[in-house]
Design an enzyme around this catalytic site. Sequence first.
Site, mmCIF file in Angstrom:
data_model
loop_
_atom_site.group_PDB
_atom_site.id
_atom_site.type_symbol
_atom_site.label_atom_id
_atom_site.label_comp_id
_atom_site.label_asym_id
_atom_site.label_seq_id
_atom_site.Cartn_x
_atom_site.Cartn_y
_atom_site.Cartn_z
ATOM 1 N N ALA A 41 0.831 -1.199 0.000
ATOM 2 C CA ALA A 41 0.000 0.000 0.000
ATOM 3 C C ALA A 41 0.866 1.249 0.000
ATOM 4 O O ALA A 41 1.986 1.248 0.513
ATOM 5 C CB ALA A 41 -0.923 0.023 1.225
ATOM 6 N N GLU A 42 0.346 2.291 -0.606
ATOM 7 C CA GLU A 42 0.898 3.642 -0.467
ATOM 8 C C GLU A 42 -0.088 4.409 0.398
ATOM 9 O O GLU A 42 -1.293 4.358 0.154
ATOM 10 C CB GLU A 42 1.051 4.287 -1.854
ATOM 11 C CG GLU A 42 1.558 5.714 -1.812
ATOM 12 C CD GLU A 42 0.440 6.722 -1.973
ATOM 13 O OE1 GLU A 42 0.320 7.586 -1.079
ATOM 14 O OE2 GLU A 42 -0.301 6.651 -2.954
ATOM 15 N N THR A 43 0.400 5.082 1.422
ATOM 16 C CA THR A 43 -0.521 5.741 2.345
ATOM 17 C C THR A 43 -0.624 7.226 2.017
ATOM 18 O O THR A 43 -1.340 7.610 1.108
ATOM 19 C CB THR A 43 -0.088 5.518 3.805
ATOM 20 O OG1 THR A 43 1.246 5.993 3.985
ATOM 21 C CG2 THR A 43 -0.130 4.047 4.154
ATOM 22 N N CYS B 37 -2.375 12.897 -2.137
ATOM 23 C CA CYS B 37 -1.401 12.412 -1.160
ATOM 24 C C CYS B 37 -0.048 13.086 -1.350
ATOM 25 O O CYS B 37 0.746 13.183 -0.413
ATOM 26 C CB CYS B 37 -1.255 10.900 -1.255
ATOM 27 S SG CYS B 37 -0.838 10.309 -2.907
#
EC number: 1.2.1.88
Length: 452
Positions: A14-16, A49
Amino acid sequence: SWRSDRPEGAGVLAETSGKNALVITPAADYDLAVADLVRSAFGHAGQKCSAASLAILVGSAGRSERLLRQLVDATRSVRVGWPEDLGTTMGPVIEPPSGKLLRALTTLEPGERWLVEPEQLDETGRLWSPGLKDGVAPGSFFHLTEVFGPVLGLMRAATLDEALTLQNATAYGLTGGLHSLDEAEIEHWSTHVEVGNGYVNRHITGAIVQRQSFGGWKASVVGPGAKAGGPNYVAQLGRWEPTGLPSRQGRLRPDVRAALADYSGLVADEEGRAWLRAAAGSDAAAWDTELGTEMDLTGLRAEANVFRYRPAPLLVRAAAGARPAALVRVLLAAELAGTPVRVSLDPELSRELRSMTGESARAGLRRLAQHVDRAETPAELAERVGSEQVQRVRVVGEGAEAVWLTEELHSVGCTVLSGPVLGTGRRELLTVLREQAISQTLHRFGHLPEGQ
């Protein structure tokens, strides 16, 4: 926790998010810097993000009335509205602000002041004018907290190194930027910034596949960290298994050769030592041809897009039943990459190693002692990882402990690399490295430097 059908021990990729900053030095073109900063902060209402949440002004840039005046004017000039209005430059936030974002839009922390105070513009609660706050203090709520909305905070730094300290202080490491026309400043910043995607003299949002393959460091990533659009992303979706000795070999660096000679004393069988020699040679080949070099596959004249690998601080867990050769193999990879490594040993393995005798074994133990934190149980390790906020653990050894650790350490936000230790350098070196993309605008107003 949401996927009850997820196989036990399966990893999460995952990329947060990010708490992203753009540094502006006195060597910047202030006109371009302000334009890129406002675009990065308020595009998509700051709800990307990669959006800029902080601007760090260095030295006289922080005292420049012109820069501040332009920034205030540009922020006030952002036209907010709904998407059906084609004159809109900033749309609504995804939902009425609450929690962290509402606090950032409506509250000043000690020492802060509004240069442009945000306002709620209609009854839906989703249209807000952008906010610009000055005086954000190091370590404060707004410095360290990702709020995800149209608020930009200003910080001051006396030097570029101080600005880097502020930029790197957050738990996140997704994107970051620098505006400077000084080549030495650009080189220094690019070497020390702790982000997955760095941008020089341009905005810090809008990554393009392959050109700026995307993904962050630190708390901005869950999993091994291969970048979306990069050369390793698809390969991390499977499981790699050893298939014998790697055939592709390179020339060992003197420091790696010395480490191999010392560590070989911890491996009792010739088969294990032969595997280590082949693994070290495979590392050297991968390092010399790809992983140790900077690449720009786009070949653009007006923009450099460098993809490279940087050392990733690592805690190595030698689990119960782990082969000493496998532990040594990971340490040799870290030696080549320059990766800081700490080692946690299973108590039984620790006793086994300390019982070895002979000068060659003692040489290996002396070198190993430089990295060993302690001997501890899996439960003790899990508690320590949570309290120390360790970000990446390489588990050496397979079985029940590796599966248990994967689940436990995921729950405290740690990435666990628990696959088999491989002799192939092109794969195993990725456990001690992290990927970084640096994009730099090379032109000014459409003009390239002479000779380019």
